[in-house]
Design a protein around this motif. Sequence first.
Motif, PDB file in Angstrom:
ATOM      1  N   GLU A 275       2.520   4.125  -5.703  1.00  0.00           N
ATOM      2  CA  GLU A 275       3.101   5.461  -6.208  1.00  0.00           C
ATOM      3  C   GLU A 275       1.998   6.350  -6.757  1.00  0.00           C
ATOM      4  OE1 GLU A 275       6.409   2.408  -6.627  1.00  0.00           O
ATOM      5  OE2 GLU A 275       4.192   2.305  -6.862  1.00  0.00           O
ATOM      6  N   SER A 305       3.307   0.655   3.140  1.00  0.00           N
ATOM      7  CA  SER A 305       3.256   1.221   2.103  1.00  0.00           C
ATOM      8  C   SER A 305       2.254   2.328   1.430  1.00  0.00           C
ATOM      9  CB  SER A 305       3.727   0.096   0.659  1.00  0.00           C
ATOM     10  OG  SER A 305       4.884  -0.352   0.891  1.00  0.00           O
ATOM     11  N   ASN A 309       3.566   5.898   2.035  1.00  0.00           N
ATOM     12  CA  ASN A 309       3.932   6.341   0.627  1.00  0.00           C
ATOM     13  C   ASN A 309       2.621   6.659  -0.078  1.00  0.00           C
ATOM     14  OD1 ASN A 309       6.588   5.678   1.092  1.00  0.00           O
ATOM     15  ND2 ASN A 309       6.395   3.442   0.749  1.00  0.00           N
TER      16      ASN A 309
END
Length: 575
Positions: A275, A305, A309
């Motif tokens: 993130e 990921s 992301n």
Amino acid sequence: MNSPQSDKIVVYQIYTRLFGNLNSTNKFYGSRDENGVGKFNDITSTALQELKKFGITHAWYTGVIEHATMTDYSAYGIPKDNPYVVKGIAGSPYAIKDYYDVDPDLAVDVRHRMAEFEALIKRSHEADLKVIIDFVPNHVARQYKSDMKPDSVKDFGQEDHENEAFHPQNNFYYLPHRKFIVPDNVPIPPRISTFPYEEFPAKATGNDVFSAKPSINDWFETIKLNYGVDYLNGRARHFEPTPSTWLKMRDILLYWAAKGVDGFRCDMAEMVPFEFWGWVIPEVKKVYPNTVFIAEIYNPAEYRSYLFNGKFDYLYDKVGLYDSLRRLMEGHGHTGDITRVWQQESGDFANRMLRFLENHDEQRIASNYFAKNPFYAIPAMVVSATLHGGPLMLYFGQEVGVNPTLAEGFSGEDGRTTMFDYWGVPEFQAWVNEGKFDGGKLNDDQKKLRQFYADLLHLVHSSEAIQKGHFYDLQYANSGGQSSGYNDAKMYTYLRHTDQQKLLIVCNFDLYNGTQTSINIPAHAWETMGLSAQGKYTLNEIFLYPQTININANEGIPLSINANSVRIFEIIPVK
């Protein structure tokens, strides 16, 4: 003559303190003055131009940012580090001491060290090379303190709540009311003066060790940074409001990008939540849109990921291709592993994997701990360079067969070129040749090896099919006895193709045996390339062994191939 412009990224990792060091003393645990140290200024315009001619597009300067060291620079206002929390005399480049400064070892004039690095960036760009440096986001040196940060910047830990083990806005993780205890048996050379190391409260260690006394095998010299993940409570994420560490790291990346750094190799990126990367990479690219981000990552389950992301451009392909090729180079692998790698990576990210056979973490190919012979890299290097269109990386000296055989310091004798100590690399010094960078002191085998690498890189840059082409694995059509003489455990065959160019690549990983075989290209493969499965073709060999073969598409291709070798043909229709 420079290599032609191409879309293929070829990274050359330069261990900066070793690259230009011509000292050959190589004393175990030798000091900077005894064993010497390379400087930014040693990476001259001549050196950079030769790397460009060789086929390099990006220079990764390893160890640029200031890190903890046993060498005393206190005369220059740089605080002395406690040797109990430093690995090696020179220190680990991944124990960052000041994110806003450069390593004083690398400067001729320590007072002007940043100007010397900025001049290296300028020389690199003048040689048409992009500059990559390490970004180390997961941990810092235990005695981290920035002396060179802008006045507006608050230092890491400066506003932490030290009495809380975890706080979302803390920069570190704490063990409240406990004193840090140095691991047992930290190796410190006898001549290095020691003094007690004090840390209270203790902070968590870089490799996620939440103990006041890490072991000697831990990253004990580093402190784990807090990105808002509560590791001791189910890894709960606290990302609102934006954690302090996120903001500080964004500013650090922008600081280096503003100096002309073109990309970042992000150390142990998977130990930092994706993130954060998904937030910070777009933040940097808003200002510097062409900045390249490469993730060091070892968990295939997390690849998507961190790519989709986390917004990384490229990932290390260590656990997949490197490990598979290493087994083959050591004589005990199976080429079926290569098929499994591309199948796992195919489709959405095969072209975003950084391929390599050496870097600072891995053992040298020529060493007794790996292949024992640098020429055993030939088929593996061809596969690394041509399997897909993604980036390729070489470690400095790989192309001349560097073979570490001595204990250098902290890491001992382990087949690696030291990360932690001052050293000279004799095989590479022979290429540097007193600053001529012409290979004048290389022996015949070293020249032959380097020429192989140069030829391969030039092929990569001149071939549209390698840079941009589709990939077609031919193992299924040649295994299980379908092709006489074809050892499907040691041979690997595939196509790379565009509308303009079609290539057949045959690799023999058998270290000792050549073979006479027949290669099948099935009708589906011909049709996939937009060619007739009934046509006549000329195969023009374009690498290492010039030869022309005339074939019928519906018949096997008779081919002899030597042990430990490759053959690359361009397929041309007969009109």
